[in-house]
Write a protein that holds these residues in place. Structure first.
Motif, PDB file in Angstrom:
ATOM      1  N   SER A 137       0.826  -1.207   0.000  1.00 47.42           N
ATOM      2  CA  SER A 137       0.000   0.000   0.000  1.00 47.42           C
ATOM      3  C   SER A 137       0.859   1.256   0.000  1.00 47.42           C
ATOM      4  O   SER A 137       0.569   2.230  -0.716  1.00 47.42           O
ATOM      5  N   ALA A 138       1.930   1.226   0.792  1.00 47.11           N
ATOM      6  CA  ALA A 138       2.824   2.382   0.857  1.00 47.11           C
ATOM      7  C   ALA A 138       3.493   2.632  -0.491  1.00 47.11           C
ATOM      8  O   ALA A 138       3.611   3.777  -0.936  1.00 47.11           O
ATOM      9  N   ARG A 139       3.929   1.563  -1.153  1.00 50.53           N
ATOM     10  CA  ARG A 139       4.581   1.715  -2.447  1.00 50.53           C
ATOM     11  C   ARG A 139       3.621   2.310  -3.481  1.00 50.53           C
ATOM     12  O   ARG A 139       3.991   3.198  -4.267  1.00 50.53           O
ATOM     13  N   GLN A 140       2.370   1.832  -3.467  1.00 45.42           N
ATOM     14  CA  GLN A 140       1.385   2.346  -4.420  1.00 45.42           C
ATOM     15  C   GLN A 140       1.070   3.814  -4.154  1.00 45.42           C
ATOM     16  O   GLN A 140       0.934   4.615  -5.089  1.00 45.42           O
ATOM     17  N   THR A 141       0.964   4.178  -2.871  1.00 42.44           N
ATOM     18  CA  THR A 141       0.696   5.574  -2.532  1.00 42.44           C
ATOM     19  C   THR A 141       1.868   6.467  -2.904  1.00 42.44           C
ATOM     20  O   THR A 141       1.690   7.590  -3.387  1.00 42.44           O
ATOM     21  N   LEU A 142       3.083   5.945  -2.699  1.00 46.42           N
ATOM     22  CA  LEU A 142       4.269   6.712  -3.057  1.00 46.42           C
ATOM     23  C   LEU A 142       4.324   6.953  -4.567  1.00 46.42           C
ATOM     24  O   LEU A 142       4.713   8.045  -5.022  1.00 46.42           O
ATOM     25  N   GLU A 143       3.938   5.967  -5.344  1.00 46.07           N
ATOM     26  CA  GLU A 143       3.896   6.145  -6.796  1.00 46.07           C
ATOM     27  C   GLU A 143       2.911   7.241  -7.179  1.00 46.07           C
ATOM     28  O   GLU A 143       3.177   8.044  -8.090  1.00 46.07           O
ATOM     29  N   SER A 144       1.764   7.294  -6.492  1.00 49.17           N
ATOM     30  CA  SER A 144       0.785   8.349  -6.752  1.00 49.17           C
ATOM     31  C   SER A 144       1.346   9.713  -6.380  1.00 49.17           C
ATOM     32  O   SER A 144       1.154  10.703  -7.099  1.00 49.17           O
ATOM     33  N   ALA A 145       2.065   9.767  -5.250  1.00 45.36           N
ATOM     34  CA  ALA A 145       2.669  11.032  -4.820  1.00 45.36           C
ATOM     35  C   ALA A 145       3.693  11.518  -5.833  1.00 45.36           C
ATOM     36  O   ALA A 145       3.737  12.707  -6.193  1.00 45.36           O
ATOM     37  N   GLN A 146       4.528  10.610  -6.307  1.00 42.88           N
ATOM     38  CA  GLN A 146       5.563  10.982  -7.273  1.00 42.88           C
ATOM     39  C   GLN A 146       4.948  11.420  -8.596  1.00 42.88           C
ATOM     40  O   GLN A 146       5.447  12.351  -9.248  1.00 42.88           O
ATOM     41  N   ALA A 147       3.862  10.769  -9.000  1.00 46.07           N
ATOM     42  CA  ALA A 147       3.179  11.159 -10.234  1.00 46.07           C
ATOM     43  C   ALA A 147       2.588  12.560 -10.094  1.00 46.07           C
ATOM     44  O   ALA A 147       2.642  13.368 -11.034  1.00 46.07           O
ATOM     45  N   ALA A 148       2.014  12.858  -8.922  1.00 47.85           N
ATOM     46  CA  ALA A 148       1.440  14.190  -8.689  1.00 47.85           C
ATOM     47  C   ALA A 148       2.522  15.259  -8.747  1.00 47.85           C
ATOM     48  O   ALA A 148       2.328  16.323  -9.358  1.00 47.85           O
ATOM     49  N   MET A 149       3.679  14.987  -8.134  1.00 49.56           N
ATOM     50  CA  MET A 149       4.749  15.979  -8.131  1.00 49.56           C
ATOM     51  C   MET A 149       5.361  16.149  -9.517  1.00 49.56           C
ATOM     52  O   MET A 149       5.734  17.261  -9.912  1.00 49.56           O
ATOM     53  N   ALA A 150       5.444  15.063 -10.286  1.00 54.16           N
ATOM     54  CA  ALA A 150       5.959  15.159 -11.644  1.00 54.16           C
ATOM     55  C   ALA A 150       5.020  15.980 -12.524  1.00 54.16           C
ATOM     56  O   ALA A 150       5.467  16.793 -13.351  1.00 54.16           O
ATOM     57  N   THR A 151       3.721  15.770 -12.353  1.00 53.61           N
ATOM     58  CA  THR A 151       2.737  16.545 -13.112  1.00 53.61           C
ATOM     59  C   THR A 151       2.793  18.016 -12.720  1.00 53.61           C
ATOM     60  O   THR A 151       2.685  18.907 -13.577  1.00 53.61           O
ATOM     61  N   ALA A 152       2.969  18.287 -11.423  1.00 52.46           N
ATOM     62  CA  ALA A 152       3.089  19.666 -10.953  1.00 52.46           C
ATOM     63  C   ALA A 152       4.284  20.351 -11.603  1.00 52.46           C
ATOM     64  O   ALA A 152       4.202  21.519 -12.009  1.00 52.46           O
ATOM     65  N   GLU A 153       5.383  19.611 -11.729  1.00 56.01           N
ATOM     66  CA  GLU A 153       6.585  20.180 -12.340  1.00 56.01           C
ATOM     67  C   GLU A 153       6.353  20.499 -13.813  1.00 56.01           C
ATOM     68  O   GLU A 153       6.800  21.548 -14.322  1.00 56.01           O
ATOM     69  N   SER A 154       5.651  19.584 -14.505  1.00 61.60           N
ATOM     70  CA  SER A 154       5.417  19.799 -15.934  1.00 61.60           C
ATOM     71  C   SER A 154       4.442  20.952 -16.186  1.00 61.60           C
ATOM     72  O   SER A 154       4.547  21.642 -17.202  1.00 61.60           O
ATOM     73  N   LEU A 155       3.494  21.167 -15.275  1.00 60.81           N
ATOM     74  CA  LEU A 155       2.518  22.246 -15.427  1.00 60.81           C
ATOM     75  C   LEU A 155       3.049  23.583 -14.927  1.00 60.81           C
ATOM     76  O   LEU A 155       2.476  24.631 -15.214  1.00 60.81           O
ATOM     77  N   ARG A 171      -1.281  22.966  -6.215  1.00 63.20           N
ATOM     78  CA  ARG A 171      -2.174  22.016  -5.551  1.00 63.20           C
ATOM     79  C   ARG A 171      -1.615  20.595  -5.622  1.00 63.20           C
ATOM     80  O   ARG A 171      -1.614  19.862  -4.626  1.00 63.20           O
ATOM     81  N   LEU A 172      -1.137  20.211  -6.809  1.00 64.57           N
ATOM     82  CA  LEU A 172      -0.583  18.867  -6.957  1.00 64.57           C
ATOM     83  C   LEU A 172       0.708  18.697  -6.170  1.00 64.57           C
ATOM     84  O   LEU A 172       0.962  17.623  -5.607  1.00 64.57           O
ATOM     85  N   LEU A 173       1.503  19.744  -6.121  1.00 63.96           N
ATOM     86  CA  LEU A 173       2.758  19.662  -5.372  1.00 63.96           C
ATOM     87  C   LEU A 173       2.491  19.489  -3.883  1.00 63.96           C
ATOM     88  O   LEU A 173       3.154  18.678  -3.212  1.00 63.96           O
ATOM     89  N   ARG A 174       1.530  20.223  -3.373  1.00 70.01           N
ATOM     90  CA  ARG A 174       1.179  20.082  -1.946  1.00 70.01           C
ATOM     91  C   ARG A 174       0.664  18.672  -1.653  1.00 70.01           C
ATOM     92  O   ARG A 174       1.052  18.061  -0.648  1.00 70.01           O
ATOM     93  N   ALA A 175      -0.210  18.184  -2.530  1.00 68.48           N
ATOM     94  CA  ALA A 175      -0.775  16.847  -2.324  1.00 68.48           C
ATOM     95  C   ALA A 175       0.318  15.779  -2.390  1.00 68.48           C
ATOM     96  O   ALA A 175       0.375  14.865  -1.544  1.00 68.48           O
ATOM     97  N   GLY A 176       1.192  15.886  -3.390  1.00 71.11           N
ATOM     98  CA  GLY A 176       2.251  14.906  -3.531  1.00 71.11           C
ATOM     99  C   GLY A 176       3.214  14.916  -2.364  1.00 71.11           C
ATOM    100  O   GLY A 176       3.633  13.855  -1.873  1.00 71.11           O
ATOM    101  N   THR A 177       3.560  16.108  -1.901  1.00 70.07           N
ATOM    102  CA  THR A 177       4.474  16.221  -0.761  1.00 70.07           C
ATOM    103  C   THR A 177       3.853  15.639   0.495  1.00 70.07           C
ATOM    104  O   THR A 177       4.506  14.915   1.272  1.00 70.07           O
ATOM    105  N   PHE A 178       2.572  15.940   0.692  1.00 70.66           N
ATOM    106  CA  PHE A 178       1.867  15.402   1.861  1.00 70.66           C
ATOM    107  C   PHE A 178       1.871  13.877   1.831  1.00 70.66           C
ATOM    108  O   PHE A 178       2.217  13.218   2.830  1.00 70.66           O
ATOM    109  N   LEU A 179       1.500  13.281   0.706  1.00 67.39           N
ATOM    110  CA  LEU A 179       1.436  11.824   0.605  1.00 67.39           C
ATOM    111  C   LEU A 179       2.814  11.201   0.792  1.00 67.39           C
ATOM    112  O   LEU A 179       2.957  10.163   1.441  1.00 67.39           O
ATOM    113  N   GLU A 180       3.833  11.835   0.224  1.00 67.95           N
ATOM    114  CA  GLU A 180       5.188  11.306   0.355  1.00 67.95           C
ATOM    115  C   GLU A 180       5.625  11.268   1.815  1.00 67.95           C
ATOM    116  O   GLU A 180       6.190  10.270   2.285  1.00 67.95           O
TER     117      GLU A 180
END
Length: 224
Positions: free
Chosen positions: A170-188, A197-206
């Motif tokens: 579960s932790a690995r799957q959540t971490l993948e979601s966090a990393q995807a959110a932060m990568a999308t934040a960087e691209s946008l 918003r995505l960066l905050r969410a990704g950082t929180f989950l990480e």
């Protein structure tokens, strides 16, 4: 609290409750019946998707007339309220009902081991349903699969380490979601409203996942 056989009106209320998505426990509370009474009634008469109150009532009348009530399988004791409650909690958390029933049956078995054939017989569900359920349980780390070298069949096992592995997956799957959110934040663009918003969410989950992994590692010895 009412006792004896269910009435036709009660069966109609059970059907209405199932249609509304109510749990067995909630239907039982409204009817002032044990949860096990409701779960047995539904499982004997088509399951939650196929329950028909008129047919269920007629079948009960016919069994009473013949004097041949439905009996549980010899090696399958009637489920008690506590077991039903565990299943309902799992269902309310999002686990499919058959998957929850398989998991609980494994948890409450003497050695935490069942074959697919045993699960089919005990739970009175199709082999295909058991296959889907155990594959999901294995994928989420709740159960592991062993091979019986003598009879060429799979054995499904739940042990103490399963809790650690399920948390790790579960932790690995959540971490993948966090990393995807932060990568999308960087691209946008991290300064854009969506990026922030995505960066905050990704950082929180990480951060939460890191704490969860550390805690699981720290307390893993409690399982051994």
């Amino acid at each position: 609290m009412p006792g004896g056989r269910l009435t036709q009106q009660e069966r109609q209320r059970i059907a209405a409750g199932l249609a509304d998505g109510l749990s067995y426990a909630e239907i039982a509370r409204r009817l002032e019946r044990p949860t096990s009474t409701i779960s047995r009634e539904v499982s004997r008469n088509g399951g939650p998707d196929g329950y028909r109150p008129q047919q269920a009532h007629q079948a009960t009348v016919e069994r009473a007339r013949r004097g041949t009530p439905v009996r549980p399988h010899a090696d399958r004791p009637s489920r008690g309220t506590a077991e039903d409650e565990i299943i309902e909690l799992a269902v309310r958390s999002g686990m499919p009902r058959t998957m929850a029933r398989v998991h609980v049956d494994l948890l409450l078995s003497e050695d935490g081991r069942r074959t697919a054939a045993e699960l089919v017989r005990r739970l009175e569900v199709s082999p295909a349903s058991v296959s889907v359920a155990v594959n999901s349980l294995v994928r989420h780390g709740y159960v592991r699969r062993e091979r019986d070298p003598h009879r060429r069949r799979d054995i499904y096992v739940v042990d103490d380490e399963a809790w650690y592995h399920s948390i790790a997956i579960s932790a690995r799957q959540t971490l993948e979601s966090a990393q995807a959110a932060m990568a999308t934040a960087e691209s946008l663009g991290p300064d854009s409203p969506v990026g922030q918003r995505l960066l905050r969410a990704g950082t929180f989950l990480e951060r939460v996942v890191e704490d969860m992994k550390d805690s699981a590692d720290r307390w893993r010895t409690l399982l051994t």
